[in-house]
Scaffold this active site. Structure first.
Site, short mmCIF file in Angstrom:
data_model
loop_
_atom_site.label_atom_id
_atom_site.label_comp_id
_atom_site.label_asym_id
_atom_site.label_seq_id
_atom_site.Cartn_x
_atom_site.Cartn_y
_atom_site.Cartn_z
CB CYS A 1 -19.74 -1.78 -15.50
SG CYS A 1 -19.67 -1.29 -13.77
CB CYS B 1 -15.25 2.30 -13.36
SG CYS B 1 -16.23 3.80 -13.11
CB CYS C 1 -24.04 3.11 -12.75
SG CYS C 1 -22.83 4.44 -12.91
CE1 TYR D 1 -6.79 2.95 -0.55
CE2 TYR D 1 -4.42 3.10 -0.20
CZ TYR D 1 -5.52 2.42 -0.70
OH TYR D 1 -5.36 1.22 -1.31
CB CYS E 1 -20.87 1.57 -19.12
SG CYS E 1 -20.12 3.11 -18.51
CD GLU F 1 -2.99 -0.84 -0.09
OE1 GLU F 1 -2.98 0.24 -0.70
OE2 GLU F 1 -3.71 -1.80 -0.41
CG ASP G 1 -8.14 3.85 -4.59
OD1 ASP G 1 -9.38 3.72 -4.63
OD2 ASP G 1 -7.38 3.30 -5.39
#
Length: 344
Positions: A204, A194, A210, A124, A201, A43, A142
DNA sequence: TAGACGTGGTC
DNA sequence: TGACCAAGTCT
């Protein structure tokens, strides 16, 4: 479980089970916990840094320092050199400080709040490690998650102010079960589907829920404030050579490229500084051409001055030119060094 | 809160 | 070619 939550988390986690990326720091989907050292190290490296750049560095760090205790025992100079090329060098300084705090304490804190107090661990990273390594229902946001959420709920407030509203909706859809997988699923979805420019899309799993997709222009989210133009600065790099070695210095511990090995350089200013702050009196010869490097907040054009030392000064380290790759120079100095070696 | 803080890839 | 962007943090 509320319907709103279920209509998002279920298809998302199902998508993640099929399409998740396999990465060296990850556990398989469904594992409630993961090795905190690996999760934390990855991370930190991934902050503002691409997966492609992190993978080989992560492998190299893990091979050399297989535990947080091993990392805590590293020499600062070795760790800084190993980090060279990744950028944002405050991360490396905080990394070793954090490793020493954790080693002194005996283990990583297991809560978001405890993690947040560690050096280099912000909102985060604390949430990500808490969720992924310890299974805490933490709100992980994030840039990927922010983009997915901003589109999912058509959040109009421009970033960074819009982050507050984004955090709220992400908190609402973060499940108690598999919070780590949920976070990583949101990130994988943001990375693969995305995407910033042309979201896929049709592929997705969340398109039915959405609002951004329904609006017809999901790519317009999240909206952002215009950025300031980058100023131009100029500098001079000094290549001082003696018997097959070149003079390197250590940058001051904080600030730009802080703590890193470097070639001597004068000020980086709005006008070319010429030979100001040259390391010692020498016959400097200016090379043709310049080296350009773009930082986050300014663009730098470097002139190159080469000279031969009359004697070894003790103002820095004399580094064998043939072994310069092992010095751990930040990219801007590695570029300048390569240009000097070619043209001198 | 806004600016400092790296680098490499993409379009 | 240059502007945008990436698993942010610190002050």
């Amino acid at each position: 479980m509320p319907a709103k939550l279920r209509s998002i988390t279920e298809p998302l986690l199902k998508w993640y089970d099929r399409h998740h990326r396999t990465l060296p720091w990850r556990s398989p989907p469904g594992e409630p916990r993961a090795d905190p050292y690996r999760v934390w190290l990855s991370e930190i490296m991934l902050q503002q840094t691409t997966v492609a750049a992190v993978k080989p560095k992560f492998e190299a760090f893990l091979a050399r320092w297989p535990s947080v205790e091993a990392l805590a025992a590293a020499q600062d100079a070795d760790l800084m050199a190993a980090w060279a090329g990744l950028g944002y060098y405050a991360r490396a300084r905080n990394l070793i400080a954090c490793a020493r705090v954790v080693t002194a304490a005996g283990a990583f804190p297991e809560t978001e709040e405890g993690l947040r107090a560690l050096p280099g661990v912000g909102a985060y990273t604390a949430a990500a490690v808490a969720a992924i390594a310890f299974g805490e229902q933490a709100t992980v946001v994030d840039a990927n998650v922010a983009r997915v959420a901003a589109r999912l709920f058509a959040i109009e407030t421009p970033l960074p102010a819009g982050m507050a509203a984004i955090r709220e909706v992400v908190a609402e859809i973060t499940p108690a079960d598999r919070p780590g997988d949920f976070a990583q699923a949101m990130m994988d979805l943001g990375s693969a589907v995305c995407t910033p420019r042309a979201p896929a899309c049709l592929a997705c799993p969340l398109s039915a829920a959405c609002v951004g997709y329904a609006s017809g222009a999901p790519e317009t989210y999240p909206t952002k404030l215009a950025k300031a133009a980058k100023p131009q600065r100029y500098g001079t790099i000094f290549w001082l050579e003696d018997r097959g070695a070149v003079l390197l210095v250590r940058r001051p511990p904080k600030g730009l490229l802080g703590g890193m090995r470097a070639l001597p350089t004068g000020p980086w200013a709005a006008e070319p500084p010429g030979l100001a702050n040259a390391p010692e009196a020498a016959e400097w010869r200016m090379l043709d051409g310049t080296v350009v490097h773009v930082f986050t907040h300014f663009r730098l054009e470097l002139a190159l001055a080469v000279g031969t030392a009359q004697r070894h000064s003790n103002a820095g380290e004399w580094w064998p030119i043939a072994d310069l790759d092992s010095a751990g120079l930040p990219t801007v100095f590695a570029k300048a060094a390569a240009a000097c070696r070619r043209a001198r």
